[in-house]
Every structure is written in C-alpha cells, then in structure tokens.
Design a protein around this motif. Structure first.
Motif, PDB file in Angstrom:
ATOM      1  N   ASN A   1       0.740  -1.188   0.001  1.00 44.03           N
ATOM      2  CA  ASN A   1       0.092  -0.042  -0.189  1.00 44.03           C
ATOM      3  C   ASN A   1       0.932   1.178   0.056  1.00 44.03           C
ATOM      4  O   ASN A   1       0.890   1.975   0.983  1.00 44.03           O
ATOM      5  CB  ASN A   1      -0.917  -0.075   1.168  1.00 44.03           C
ATOM      6  CG  ASN A   1      -1.965   1.276   1.291  1.00 44.03           C
ATOM      7  OD1 ASN A   1      -2.358   1.837   0.322  1.00 44.03           O
ATOM      8  ND2 ASN A   1      -2.397   1.545   2.313  1.00 44.03           N
TER       9      ASN A   1
ATOM     10  N   VAL B   1      -4.329   3.006  -0.646  1.00 38.88           N
ATOM     11  CA  VAL B   1      -5.923   2.882  -0.017  1.00 38.88           C
ATOM     12  C   VAL B   1      -5.966   3.627   1.015  1.00 38.88           C
ATOM     13  O   VAL B   1      -5.233   3.568   2.113  1.00 38.88           O
ATOM     14  CB  VAL B   1      -6.081   1.488   0.346  1.00 38.88           C
ATOM     15  CG1 VAL B   1      -7.479   0.924   0.917  1.00 38.88           C
ATOM     16  CG2 VAL B   1      -5.620   0.472  -1.040  1.00 38.88           C
TER      17      VAL B   1
ATOM     18  N   SER C   1      -7.560   3.750   4.097  1.00 37.27           N
ATOM     19  CA  SER C   1      -8.408   3.146   4.909  1.00 37.27           C
ATOM     20  C   SER C   1      -9.056   3.913   6.034  1.00 37.27           C
ATOM     21  O   SER C   1      -8.280   4.835   6.510  1.00 37.27           O
ATOM     22  CB  SER C   1      -7.614   2.066   5.579  1.00 37.27           C
ATOM     23  OG  SER C   1      -7.148   1.256   4.668  1.00 37.27           O
TER      24      SER C   1
ATOM     25  N   ALA D   1      -7.791   1.780  -5.290  1.00 38.33           N
ATOM     26  CA  ALA D   1      -7.712   0.465  -4.326  1.00 38.33           C
ATOM     27  C   ALA D   1      -7.872  -0.872  -5.349  1.00 38.33           C
ATOM     28  O   ALA D   1      -7.257  -1.783  -4.978  1.00 38.33           O
ATOM     29  CB  ALA D   1      -9.002   0.499  -3.499  1.00 38.33           C
TER      30      ALA D   1
ATOM     31  N   ASP E   1     -16.807   3.803   3.942  1.00 40.52           N
ATOM     32  CA  ASP E   1     -15.992   2.952   4.530  1.00 40.52           C
ATOM     33  C   ASP E   1     -14.983   2.377   3.802  1.00 40.52           C
ATOM     34  O   ASP E   1     -15.165   1.539   3.093  1.00 40.52           O
ATOM     35  CB  ASP E   1     -16.834   1.958   5.444  1.00 40.52           C
ATOM     36  CG  ASP E   1     -17.493   2.451   6.395  1.00 40.52           C
ATOM     37  OD1 ASP E   1     -16.958   2.681   7.519  1.00 40.52           O
ATOM     38  OD2 ASP E   1     -18.788   2.491   6.510  1.00 40.52           O
ATOM     39  N   VAL E   2     -13.752   2.722   3.827  1.00 42.36           N
ATOM     40  CA  VAL E   2     -12.481   2.159   3.183  1.00 42.36           C
ATOM     41  C   VAL E   2     -11.749   1.283   4.104  1.00 42.36           C
ATOM     42  O   VAL E   2     -11.267   1.391   4.921  1.00 42.36           O
ATOM     43  CB  VAL E   2     -11.590   3.131   2.550  1.00 42.36           C
ATOM     44  CG1 VAL E   2     -10.543   2.610   1.924  1.00 42.36           C
ATOM     45  CG2 VAL E   2     -12.468   4.294   1.658  1.00 42.36           C
ATOM     46  N   PRO E   3     -11.841  -0.160   3.617  1.00 44.23           N
ATOM     47  CA  PRO E   3     -11.236  -1.166   4.403  1.00 44.23           C
ATOM     48  C   PRO E   3      -9.764  -1.095   4.188  1.00 44.23           C
ATOM     49  O   PRO E   3      -9.302  -0.313   3.468  1.00 44.23           O
ATOM     50  CB  PRO E   3     -11.761  -2.669   3.769  1.00 44.23           C
ATOM     51  CG  PRO E   3     -12.133  -2.096   2.366  1.00 44.23           C
ATOM     52  CD  PRO E   3     -12.701  -0.498   2.315  1.00 44.23           C
ATOM     53  N   SER E   4      -9.158  -1.900   5.077  1.00 47.70           N
ATOM     54  CA  SER E   4      -7.492  -1.868   4.871  1.00 47.70           C
ATOM     55  C   SER E   4      -7.107  -2.579   3.586  1.00 47.70           C
ATOM     56  O   SER E   4      -7.779  -3.310   3.009  1.00 47.70           O
ATOM     57  CB  SER E   4      -6.998  -2.568   6.246  1.00 47.70           C
ATOM     58  OG  SER E   4      -7.330  -4.048   6.022  1.00 47.70           O
TER      59      SER E   4
ATOM     60  N   GLU F   1      -7.581  -6.175   3.040  1.00 44.79           N
ATOM     61  CA  GLU F   1      -9.055  -6.859   2.708  1.00 44.79           C
ATOM     62  C   GLU F   1      -9.429  -6.622   1.463  1.00 44.79           C
ATOM     63  O   GLU F   1     -10.491  -6.919   1.219  1.00 44.79           O
ATOM     64  CB  GLU F   1      -9.893  -5.940   3.903  1.00 44.79           C
ATOM     65  CG  GLU F   1      -9.607  -6.247   5.234  1.00 44.79           C
ATOM     66  CD  GLU F   1     -10.438  -5.372   6.188  1.00 44.79           C
ATOM     67  OE1 GLU F   1     -11.665  -6.034   6.426  1.00 44.79           O
ATOM     68  OE2 GLU F   1     -10.223  -4.444   6.480  1.00 44.79           O
TER      69      GLU F   1
END
Lengths: 272, 385
Positions: free
Chosen positions: B7, B12, B14, B31, B189-192, B195
């Motif tokens: 990353n 991303v 997150s 992403a 909501d941005v995941p890690s 994910e």
C-alpha cells in the motif's frame, strides 16, 4: 553475382506474406528503409512495439516480427502515448499514412508533438487515400485530380513538417522514396532521438495517385515525378516561397532537445 | 492496493470518510490497482480527473489530460496492452466518443475501466438514459460488463471490482455512474489494503515459440505476453486467429466472436450478484439499478407498512443481464415493476425475460430528476389495485 536472400528476413513475419501492397507501392520501400535503419543501429524489431492505424502504410507493422497495434484509423498517437508512459524502456514506432496522421488523426498528432512524447513517427505520404480507392487527402496537391476531386482539388494541402515543427516536434525531416539513403539516415537519427521525432516520406501510389493525378500507373513515372518535384531545404530557403509552393522540400528541419512528456502534471515527490 | 499487495504512500485511504461520489470512484480505482488515467474535462465527471491528477502521481501512476475523449480511450487501451491497470471517466456526451475505442478494446481483449457519469443530453441533470448505449454503442458483436452503483460506498466498491472483472475476463468494464450519486456526499468506509482483493495481470509462462496470444479454452480468457519481449503479438481489430494473425476465414471470425461474447455471457451468474429485499413473499417485485434503488427501497418499505407485499431486486451488474436471477425473482410474483430514470429501456429486457408470464409494469421518469419514494409507491398502489 550470386542471389542473396533478403538480409533482414528475420525481421519479417513468416506468416505475414504475401503482403497486400500493390506492385510498385512505396510502402515496401519504407519497410525496407526502416529495417535497414534498425540493422545499422543494431536494434531489433522484437524489442519494440510498432503501431499502425488504418491505411496502406498502417500495414507495415503487421509484416514485421514485432508487437503491433493495428486497425483503428487515426488513433496511433494516443496508443503510442499510453504505451510509452507505461513502458518507458521500450522503443515505440508509429507508421502512419497521410490520412491517418493528418486527417482523422491530425488533432492527436499536434498534441503528441506539443507534449514531446518520446516516440518515432514515420509518415508515409502518398498524397491520397489509397486503400479506399484514391480519394482526396489533406496532403493532395492543389488542383490534383482524385476519385473525389474529379475537376481537380480546390483545397490547399498541409505541410506536415511545418505543422510538426510549429506544434513542438523535436526532430523533423522529409525525404522521398527516391532518396533511400537519406531516408534511412533520417530514420536512424529519429530512432536515436529522445523526444517526438517525425520522418515524412513522400511515397508513390501508382495505382491511384499515379493513374488519376499523374496520368500514368507506372511506378517508375510516379517516382520520377516525385524526384522532379523535390527541392533540398537549403535551396528552397533561398527561393521565393511561392515558387516552391508545389514542391516537396526535402531535408532535415528540426533537431533539438527539450523535456519529454511523462504525464500532465509535474510531481516532485516521485523519487521518494 | 498495488499489484504486489503493498500500500505505497497511501494508495488505499483506509478509514471512515464523508466523501464526494466522484472522489469515491477515484479512490475505488486506486484501491483496485489503477496506475494510469486519461481524461478530458466534462461535467459532472470532472472531480474524478481532478482527484486522479492529485493522487496517481503520489502512488507512482500516470495521469494525462488528453486533447479529447478519443485520446482518453485509446491512451487507456495502449497503456493497458503495455501492462497498466488503466481507467478513463467521462459523462454521457463524452461517452459517445468512447464507443469507437470500446470496440477495439473488446476485439483485442484489453482490460480497462470506463466510468460514465450519466447526464441528460446537453445538461447535467439526473438520468439513466445511457443504459442501452453502454451495451450496444460500439460497432460489431460483443458482450460487456456494466456495473451500476447506487451509493458512494458502491461507487468505491464497484469501481475497485471493475478492475478485477476487467482482468479476469480481459474486457472493458463500464462503471455506470450518475449525476445523482457522483455529486453527492455520504459515508464511505474504506477497508484496509489487505482486505481488498486485487486480480493481477495474468502473463503467460510459455516461451515466444510456444505462445499463442489468443488461444484459450472454450469461452475462456487468454494469457498476456509482455510487449517488446519477442512474443510478436498483433493486437488488431481485424478478425484474428489464435496466433494473432489477421485472417478473414469465416470459421476464424465465428470462432473469435463465439469466444469473445461467450467468455462474458457464459459467466453471467458469477459476474452478476443482484441483491433481493423482501422478494421471497412479494406479490409485487420492483427491479431497479443505480441511484433508483434508493427511492425504490423506500417505496417497498412504505408498501410493507401499508400491508402490500412488495419487494425489490437490486441489480449490481446490468450487463450481462442476470437472466436467471431476474426470472427467479419474478417467479412467484403477481406483477413486476421496472423502475428507471429514462423513457423505459431496461424494462424491455425484463419483459423479454418475463416472456408474458408475469405482467411487467413501468415506473419511468425522464425529466432530469430522480424518482421520489412516493412516486414509486404510487406505481405500486396502482399495480396493486
């Protein structure tokens, strides 16, 4: 004298032949000029991507042992830009006819030159739309008869080299199929050049331009005519521009350096 | 996430955001691995370009503002064939220009993502009028994947997924955005990074002598070879055989287009993941996609409160058509209502699947404004009578 096989046959696709060029077409000569230039530079077509759009000249890449993009009219510059940005290590060479480069693709051409995209463009200018049967093109000389200008063309033609220069190309030259040695030398310089390099090659189209505009389908007569119309840049510069308006001014027009294009915005943090 | 799973420099973002739809589209692309973007100014898609011009250089990607939309689509296909995960974005009038290049990308199987933020002809009002143009706009036969997000979260999720589908099926994938959601802000909501699943470019293990650029199993997808490494692939829009040679043999042509269309049509059940809301016991099933899902869902709740058994099938991919899922959703219904923001286009597909078994009503609106829940509820009540 013993018969020799074509020395650059390894650079030609085995499944590519027979080619579809008319007898006496200049495209085969330009293909040959390009392979000779590569040979003399020690460059292999396999290490490049060559691009053709639509038209007779656009067919050149698909006869070569190389990765090729083909079959869309006028979009060679956007393709070349996208490829070069992604693979800066790889030489990208565009083969375009005058219709591809200057008519449908004219806008892309001037912007690629403006950006100084690091690719080489070989424009085969046969003065008409040949693949479709010999219609008028933006490069057709004033008053010339074509399939869509039966009473003679009323449109003044483009000067591709002047447009390339004005738009910002950093290497520009024009030769003809009657000037093979000079054309090969120009292609070599263009291939070694960093930046947007343009080699225009005036080429005979005996099938269409020859028959309709010049009154003869003889390739020899077409090439003779091209040769007669050609004036070296150094001589043309001393003449009144009106005197040379109908001539092909040949030679090198631009050979300079400026930063090449790597995207629309400057980014200083790139090396982090 | 980058192709190596890392990353770098915040590719991303997150966390929880309150984000503009067009920004969420751009973040979804990053992403999904996007590293090349070409665009041309047009409202209401500009914020996608603006965000990409800011963000792509940060993650080592390339941003170009081209001279027109034709530049965008061909720069994207060129970059794609050279190995990039590439995207462009426009609004309806610009999408017209993309059509030419979509045909090329289909024929040479160049993965890429295309965002169309639909607007009314000549104005930036709300519409879903391009739903057919996305499917049928370019010349020649083809199948294509079109995803229709309905929220800021889905703009992010679907755009990221679009990159995966593009790689899996070697095809252009269109994200069908709209004025409504593109210029709206809501929670994202941005995941890690770990994910988010990312499908990478699949390159051949074969040597140049063994490799055939367009050879694949039935309805399958061929592997790529890198450019400039001796594989000598011709990427031509002309009919080509498995070797990539241009070939006008009718058998070659038919075989090529059987695979190009079959690789998507035969996998529609995997590509399409529609969601059902209260469909199982519903007498009236609404079918909606994109932003129209929002008022449609409200209308279903209003109907349920009034004792009308209504349900909603929310399409995620509108193309290919999720035929079996639509047929299943309408199998127990007394009536179906096709909800859309145009003169009634996708409704024809629903009627085709119904084939007269279930009456298909139309709740359409073509005046630059999204349906209100009340308007859709009125349609439900009229059908219920």
């Amino acid at each position: 004298m013993s018969l020799k096989l074509y020395p650059r046959r390894e650079s030609v696709r085995k499944d590519g032949l027979p080619h579809f060029f008319c007898p006496g077409c200049g495209c085969g000569q330009v293909l040959n000029f390009f392979l000779r230039a590569c040979d003399e530079l020690g460059m292999k077509t396999e290490d490049m991507t060559c691009i053709g759009g639509v038209g007779c000249a656009a067919r050149i890449p698909i006869y070569l042992s190389t990765d090729a993009l083909h079959g869309i009219h006028g979009r060679t510059m956007p393709w070349a830009t996208g490829i070069k940005m992604t693979r800066p290590d790889m030489p990208v060479v565009v083969f375009a006819g005058d219709g591809d480069a200057l008519s449908i693709g004219g806008n892309h051409f001037i912007h690629a030159a403006r950006r100084n995209v690091d690719v080489t463009v070989i424009v085969v200018n046969n003065l008409n739309f040949a693949m479709t049967g010999g219609q008028v093109a933006p490069t057709t000389p004033l008053t010339a008869t074509t399939m869509t200008t039966p009473y003679g063309s009323s449109e003044p033609p483009f000067d591709l080299c002047k447009m390339a220069e004005t738009s910002g190309a950093t290497y520009v030259s024009r030769w003809t199929t009657a000037h093979g040695i000079q054309a090969i030398r120009a292609i070599k310089t263009a291939m070694q050049h960093t930046g947007f390099s343009v080699v225009e090659i005036i080429s005979q189209c005996p099938t269409h331009y020859g028959r309709y505009a010049l009154g003869s389908g003889s390739p020899e007569k077409s090439v003779e005519w091209i040769k007669e119309q050609s004036i070296p840049r150094t001589r043309a510069e001393k003449m009144d521009p009106e005197e040379t308006a109908l001539n092909f001014v040949i030679g090198e027009f631009v050979n300079t350096q400026r930063p090449v294009f790597w995207g629309s915005t400057i980014y200083d943090g790139a090396e982090e | 996430m980058a192709s190596d799973g890392s990353n770098p420099q915040g590719r991303v973002l997150s966390g929880v955001h309150f984000m503009l739809g067009n920004y969420a589209t751009a973040e979804g692309a990053l992403a999904g691995g996007c590293d090349f973007f070409a665009g041309y100014p047009i409202t209401p898609a500009n914020e996608i370009s603006e965000r990409m011009s800011h963000r792509l250089p940060e993650v080592g990607g390339t941003f170009i503002q081209g001279e027109d939309e034709l530049f965008s689509i061909y720069a994207v296909t060129g970059a794609s064939l050279a190995g990039a995960k590439a995207m462009t974005a426009t609004a309806s009038a610009g999408f017209n220009h993309f059509q030419e290049g979509i045909g090329y990308a289909v024929a040479v199987e160049a993965p890429c993502v295309i965002v169309d933020v639909q607007r009314c002809r000549g104005e930036n009002f709300a519409t879903q009028a391009d739903v057919m143009q996305m499917r049928w706009g370019t010349d020649g036969d083809y199948e294509i994947i079109v995803l229709a997000p309905s929220s800021i979260q889905e703009l992010f999720d679907y755009t990221a997924r679009a990159f995966n589908l593009a790689e899996e099926y070697r095809t252009p994938v269109i994200v069908m955005s709209e004025t409504t959601i593109s210029l709206m802000r809501e929670r994202l909501d941005v995941p890690s990074a770990d994910e988010i699943a990312v499908v990478n470019r699949r390159y051949t293990d074969l040597s140049p002598g063994e490799y055939k650029p367009f050879a694949a199993p039935e309805y399958g997808v061929p592997d790529f070879a890198p450019l400039g490494k001796g594989y000598n692939t011709i990427y031509s829009i002309n009919p080509h055989d498995e070797e990539g040679s241009i070939d006008w043999d009718p058998d070659v042509y038919e075989r090529m287009y059987d695979r190009l269309t079959g690789k998507i049509a035969k996998h529609r059940d995997v590509i399409c993941q529609p969601r059902s809301y209260a469909v199982d016991d519903a007498d009236i099933v609404l079918i909606a996609y994109g932003s129209e899902v929002r008022p449609a869902l409200d209308a279903v709740e209003m109907a349920r409160e009034d004792g009308i058994a209504a349900g909603l099938l929310k399409l995620d991919a509108v193309w290919p058509v999720p035929e079996e899922q639509i047929a299943a959703a309408m199998s127990k219904a007394k009536a179906v209502i096709a909800v859309e923001m145009n003169i009634g286009k996708y409704a024809n597909e629903i009627e085709r699947i119904s084939a007269g078994r279930v009456p298909v009503h139309r709740c359409t609106k073509n005046r630059g404004i999204i349906h209100s829940p009340e308007e859709i509820y009125r349609s439900i009540k009229e059908v219920w009578k």
